[in-house]
Design a protein around this motif. Structure first.
Motif, PDB file in Angstrom:
ATOM      1  N   ARG A   1       2.777   2.673   6.576  1.00 39.47           N
ATOM      2  CA  ARG A   1       3.811   3.270   7.405  1.00 39.47           C
ATOM      3  C   ARG A   1       4.204   2.257   8.483  1.00 39.47           C
ATOM      4  O   ARG A   1       3.413   1.920   9.336  1.00 39.47           O
TER       5      ARG A   1
ATOM      6  N   SER B   1       0.828  -1.202   0.000  1.00 38.13           N
ATOM      7  CA  SER B   1       0.000   0.000   0.000  1.00 38.13           C
ATOM      8  C   SER B   1       0.865   1.255   0.000  1.00 38.13           C
ATOM      9  O   SER B   1       1.872   1.340   0.706  1.00 38.13           O
ATOM     10  N   ASP B   2       0.440   2.255  -0.787  1.00 39.50           N
ATOM     11  CA  ASP B   2       1.166   3.530  -0.829  1.00 39.50           C
ATOM     12  C   ASP B   2       1.088   4.270   0.500  1.00 39.50           C
ATOM     13  O   ASP B   2       1.899   5.153   0.772  1.00 39.50           O
ATOM     14  N   THR B   3       0.102   3.931   1.306  1.00 41.97           N
ATOM     15  CA  THR B   3      -0.079   4.633   2.579  1.00 41.97           C
ATOM     16  C   THR B   3       0.532   3.859   3.745  1.00 41.97           C
ATOM     17  O   THR B   3       0.404   4.283   4.894  1.00 41.97           O
TER      18      THR B   3
END
Length: 124
Positions: A110, A106-108
């Protein structure tokens, strides 16, 4: 709590190489996803490379073919070999760990654990 300490950053001319190391407390990389992010001044942090606990690797398009992520579970250490460095690679590089066996795409995403970072500067 996982602690991560990076080393190996420095200044190099374009075309040169550096090897970053990340020493971890405990043995997180045996069962956690590990990876490297970077952040240049004025830019958002971006994922550079990840490696799953099982050793599956993934790279950002910008570093494919030039960077190699690896780990040594016996030494609790994560590595990033960086070859053919470019000025655009200049950034602070962060070692990360996340308590999942595989790494999210996922690009999000963290990760939970971050090191303090090590600076890499590439001059033209």
């Amino acid at each position: 709590q996982v602690q991560l300490v990076e080393s190996g950053g420095g200044s190099v001319q374009a075309g040169g190489s550096l090897r970053l190391s990340c020493a971890a407390s405990g043995s997180p990389f045996r069962s956690y996803c590990g990876g490297w992010f970077r952040q240049a001044p004025g830019n958002e942090r971006e994922r550079v490379a990840t490696i799953s606990a099982g050793g599956v690797t993934h790279y950002a398009d910008s570093v494919k073919g030039r960077f190699t992520i690896s780990k040594d579970d016996a030494k609790n250490t994560l590595y990033l070999q960086m070859n053919t460095l470019k000025p655009d690679d200049t950034a602070r590089y962060y070692c990360v760990a996340h308590p999942t066996y595989i790494c999210s795409f996922s690009d999000t995403w963290r990760p939970n654990y971050w090191g303090q970072g090590t600076q890499v500067t590439v001059s033209s």
